[in-house]
Design a protein around this motif. Sequence first.
Motif, PDB file in Angstrom:
ATOM      1  N   THR A   1      -5.886  21.384 -17.194  1.00  0.00           N
ATOM      2  CA  THR A   1      -4.868  21.912 -16.218  1.00  0.00           C
ATOM      3  C   THR A   1      -5.041  23.082 -15.536  1.00  0.00           C
ATOM      4  OG1 THR A   1      -3.615  23.130 -18.112  1.00  0.00           O
ATOM      5  CG2 THR A   1      -3.185  20.594 -18.068  1.00  0.00           C
ATOM      6  N   LEU A   2      -6.175  23.886 -16.250  1.00  0.00           N
ATOM      7  CA  LEU A   2      -6.546  25.024 -15.445  1.00  0.00           C
ATOM      8  C   LEU A   2      -7.650  24.934 -14.171  1.00  0.00           C
ATOM      9  CD1 LEU A   2      -7.035  27.451 -18.686  1.00  0.00           C
ATOM     10  CD2 LEU A   2      -4.935  27.510 -16.651  1.00  0.00           C
ATOM     11  N   LEU A   3      -7.279  25.501 -13.232  1.00  0.00           N
ATOM     12  CA  LEU A   3      -8.201  25.696 -12.127  1.00  0.00           C
ATOM     13  C   LEU A   3      -9.419  26.303 -12.692  1.00  0.00           C
ATOM     14  CD1 LEU A   3      -5.922  26.532  -9.039  1.00  0.00           C
ATOM     15  CD2 LEU A   3      -7.048  24.185  -9.779  1.00  0.00           C
ATOM     16  N   PRO A   4     -10.648  26.302 -12.182  1.00  0.00           N
ATOM     17  CA  PRO A   4     -11.976  27.022 -12.465  1.00  0.00           C
ATOM     18  C   PRO A   4     -11.467  28.582 -12.428  1.00  0.00           C
ATOM     19  CG  PRO A   4     -12.490  25.280 -11.275  1.00  0.00           C
ATOM     20  CD  PRO A   4     -10.895  25.111 -11.142  1.00  0.00           C
ATOM     21  N   SER A   5     -10.794  28.979 -11.323  1.00  0.00           N
ATOM     22  CA  SER A   5     -10.619  30.440 -11.258  1.00  0.00           C
ATOM     23  C   SER A   5      -9.661  30.733 -12.407  1.00  0.00           C
ATOM     24  CB  SER A   5     -10.098  30.815  -9.725  1.00  0.00           C
ATOM     25  OG  SER A   5      -8.796  30.110  -9.616  1.00  0.00           O
ATOM     26  N   GLU A   6      -8.917  30.010 -12.844  1.00  0.00           N
ATOM     27  CA  GLU A   6      -8.010  30.718 -14.105  1.00  0.00           C
ATOM     28  C   GLU A   6      -8.801  30.610 -15.496  1.00  0.00           C
ATOM     29  OE1 GLU A   6      -3.611  29.004 -12.232  1.00  0.00           O
ATOM     30  OE2 GLU A   6      -5.267  27.521 -13.275  1.00  0.00           O
ATOM     31  N   ILE A   7      -9.848  30.078 -15.611  1.00  0.00           N
ATOM     32  CA  ILE A   7     -10.406  30.170 -17.041  1.00  0.00           C
ATOM     33  C   ILE A   7     -11.285  31.411 -17.148  1.00  0.00           C
ATOM     34  CG2 ILE A   7     -12.427  29.219 -18.211  1.00  0.00           C
ATOM     35  CD1 ILE A   7     -11.836  26.443 -16.407  1.00  0.00           C
ATOM     36  N   ASP A   8     -10.720  32.095 -18.195  1.00  0.00           N
ATOM     37  CA  ASP A   8     -11.374  33.346 -18.521  1.00  0.00           C
ATOM     38  C   ASP A   8     -12.263  33.184 -19.749  1.00  0.00           C
ATOM     39  OD1 ASP A   8     -11.835  35.739 -19.598  1.00  0.00           O
ATOM     40  OD2 ASP A   8      -9.885  36.510 -19.893  1.00  0.00           O
ATOM     41  N   ILE A   9     -13.687  33.272 -19.378  1.00  0.00           N
ATOM     42  CA  ILE A   9     -14.677  32.611 -20.335  1.00  0.00           C
ATOM     43  C   ILE A   9     -14.670  33.722 -21.580  1.00  0.00           C
ATOM     44  CG2 ILE A   9     -16.099  31.788 -18.495  1.00  0.00           C
ATOM     45  CD1 ILE A   9     -18.021  33.880 -18.777  1.00  0.00           C
ATOM     46  N   ARG A  10     -14.126  34.656 -21.527  1.00  0.00           N
ATOM     47  CA  ARG A  10     -14.016  35.752 -22.753  1.00  0.00           C
ATOM     48  C   ARG A  10     -13.222  35.087 -23.798  1.00  0.00           C
ATOM     49  NH1 ARG A  10     -11.808  40.940 -19.511  1.00  0.00           N
ATOM     50  NH2 ARG A  10     -10.498  39.009 -18.796  1.00  0.00           N
ATOM     51  N   THR A  11     -12.522  34.107 -23.555  1.00  0.00           N
ATOM     52  CA  THR A  11     -11.485  33.499 -24.708  1.00  0.00           C
ATOM     53  C   THR A  11     -12.239  32.196 -25.218  1.00  0.00           C
ATOM     54  OG1 THR A  11     -10.356  32.201 -22.754  1.00  0.00           O
ATOM     55  CG2 THR A  11      -9.576  34.420 -23.455  1.00  0.00           C
ATOM     56  N   ILE A  12     -13.213  31.759 -24.728  1.00  0.00           N
ATOM     57  CA  ILE A  12     -14.262  30.678 -25.082  1.00  0.00           C
ATOM     58  C   ILE A  12     -15.076  30.665 -25.986  1.00  0.00           C
ATOM     59  CG2 ILE A  12     -15.400  28.653 -23.966  1.00  0.00           C
ATOM     60  CD1 ILE A  12     -14.058  28.990 -21.433  1.00  0.00           C
ATOM     61  N   ASP A  13     -14.913  29.640 -27.062  1.00  0.00           N
ATOM     62  CA  ASP A  13     -16.111  29.709 -27.957  1.00  0.00           C
ATOM     63  C   ASP A  13     -17.373  28.968 -27.112  1.00  0.00           C
ATOM     64  OD1 ASP A  13     -17.782  29.317 -30.261  1.00  0.00           O
ATOM     65  OD2 ASP A  13     -16.344  27.882 -31.185  1.00  0.00           O
ATOM     66  N   PRO A  14     -18.234  29.688 -27.339  1.00  0.00           N
ATOM     67  CA  PRO A  14     -19.529  29.173 -26.814  1.00  0.00           C
ATOM     68  C   PRO A  14     -19.931  27.802 -27.277  1.00  0.00           C
ATOM     69  CG  PRO A  14     -20.003  31.405 -26.949  1.00  0.00           C
ATOM     70  CD  PRO A  14     -18.505  31.093 -27.652  1.00  0.00           C
ATOM     71  N   GLN A  15     -19.798  27.733 -28.627  1.00  0.00           N
ATOM     72  CA  GLN A  15     -20.121  26.293 -29.291  1.00  0.00           C
ATOM     73  C   GLN A  15     -19.206  25.238 -28.733  1.00  0.00           C
ATOM     74  OE1 GLN A  15     -23.039  26.332 -30.786  1.00  0.00           O
ATOM     75  NE2 GLN A  15     -23.000  28.120 -30.207  1.00  0.00           N
ATOM     76  N   SER A  16     -18.048  25.266 -27.997  1.00  0.00           N
ATOM     77  CA  SER A  16     -17.140  24.463 -27.734  1.00  0.00           C
ATOM     78  C   SER A  16     -17.640  23.938 -26.282  1.00  0.00           C
ATOM     79  CB  SER A  16     -15.710  25.027 -27.624  1.00  0.00           C
ATOM     80  OG  SER A  16     -15.562  25.892 -26.526  1.00  0.00           O
ATOM     81  N   VAL A  17     -18.512  24.559 -25.537  1.00  0.00           N
ATOM     82  CA  VAL A  17     -18.771  23.851 -24.333  1.00  0.00           C
ATOM     83  C   VAL A  17     -20.264  23.472 -24.454  1.00  0.00           C
ATOM     84  CG1 VAL A  17     -17.363  25.233 -23.179  1.00  0.00           C
ATOM     85  CG2 VAL A  17     -19.672  26.120 -23.554  1.00  0.00           C
ATOM     86  N   PRO A  18     -20.604  22.290 -23.594  1.00  0.00           N
ATOM     87  CA  PRO A  18     -22.097  21.761 -23.850  1.00  0.00           C
ATOM     88  C   PRO A  18     -23.155  22.758 -23.237  1.00  0.00           C
ATOM     89  CG  PRO A  18     -20.928  20.764 -21.830  1.00  0.00           C
ATOM     90  CD  PRO A  18     -20.077  21.488 -22.715  1.00  0.00           C
ATOM     91  N   ASP A  19     -24.337  22.817 -24.100  1.00  0.00           N
ATOM     92  CA  ASP A  19     -25.480  23.389 -23.540  1.00  0.00           C
ATOM     93  C   ASP A  19     -26.144  22.606 -22.412  1.00  0.00           C
ATOM     94  OD1 ASP A  19     -28.128  24.400 -23.218  1.00  0.00           O
ATOM     95  OD2 ASP A  19     -28.033  25.209 -25.186  1.00  0.00           O
ATOM     96  N   ILE A  20     -26.426  23.296 -21.200  1.00  0.00           N
ATOM     97  CA  ILE A  20     -27.068  22.629 -20.065  1.00  0.00           C
ATOM     98  C   ILE A  20     -28.251  21.992 -20.133  1.00  0.00           C
ATOM     99  CG2 ILE A  20     -28.080  24.679 -19.039  1.00  0.00           C
ATOM    100  CD1 ILE A  20     -25.942  22.417 -16.900  1.00  0.00           C
ATOM    101  N   ARG A  21     -28.910  22.557 -21.002  1.00  0.00           N
ATOM    102  CA  ARG A  21     -30.275  21.988 -21.648  1.00  0.00           C
ATOM    103  C   ARG A  21     -29.981  20.536 -22.137  1.00  0.00           C
ATOM    104  NH1 ARG A  21     -32.359  26.764 -25.042  1.00  0.00           N
ATOM    105  NH2 ARG A  21     -30.517  26.474 -25.702  1.00  0.00           N
ATOM    106  N   ASP A  22     -28.838  20.101 -22.449  1.00  0.00           N
ATOM    107  CA  ASP A  22     -28.827  19.167 -23.187  1.00  0.00           C
ATOM    108  C   ASP A  22     -28.193  17.946 -22.258  1.00  0.00           C
ATOM    109  OD1 ASP A  22     -29.641  19.865 -25.566  1.00  0.00           O
ATOM    110  OD2 ASP A  22     -27.676  20.541 -26.339  1.00  0.00           O
ATOM    111  N   ILE A  23     -27.674  18.185 -21.044  1.00  0.00           N
ATOM    112  CA  ILE A  23     -27.397  17.366 -20.054  1.00  0.00           C
ATOM    113  C   ILE A  23     -28.379  16.643 -19.395  1.00  0.00           C
ATOM    114  CG2 ILE A  23     -25.999  17.340 -17.929  1.00  0.00           C
ATOM    115  CD1 ILE A  23     -24.483  18.117 -20.492  1.00  0.00           C
ATOM    116  N   HIS A  24     -28.525  15.407 -19.272  1.00  0.00           N
ATOM    117  CA  HIS A  24     -29.695  14.534 -18.757  1.00  0.00           C
ATOM    118  C   HIS A  24     -28.943  13.934 -17.713  1.00  0.00           C
ATOM    119  CE1 HIS A  24     -31.901  15.425 -22.279  1.00  0.00           C
ATOM    120  NE2 HIS A  24     -30.783  15.282 -23.229  1.00  0.00           N
ATOM    121  N   ILE A  25     -29.666  13.747 -16.492  1.00  0.00           N
ATOM    122  CA  ILE A  25     -29.409  13.158 -15.170  1.00  0.00           C
ATOM    123  C   ILE A  25     -29.943  11.666 -15.280  1.00  0.00           C
ATOM    124  CG2 ILE A  25     -29.316  13.321 -12.715  1.00  0.00           C
ATOM    125  CD1 ILE A  25     -27.097  15.211 -14.259  1.00  0.00           C
TER     126      ILE A  25
END
Length: 87
Positions: A11-35
């Motif tokens: 529900t948040l716009l990208p500009s509203e996301i405060d990365i200081r509140t995010i657990d890094p382990q909760s988001v994917p590692d870009i190195r694991d993204i396969h196109i």
Amino acid sequence: MVEKNSALDSTLLPSEIDIRTIDPQSVPDIRDIHIDTMLPPHERVADMIRQMNGNPFVYRCGNILVKTSFSGTRPLQDILEECLEKS
């Protein structure tokens, strides 16, 4: 548990996301993204967004948390499709 100001809160716009509140382990590692270059560009974008838990603006690279933002008037999907067409 997802905090209100987390990368997983769609529900948040990208500009509203405060990365200081995010657990890094909760988001994917870009190195694991396969196109899959065999897919048409619009399906590549959809697959990439799926792999990024629905939020292509916040990801990590190893232990570094990254928040991406764009200025201008072009939609993100157009920019991503252009990039993927050239890959």
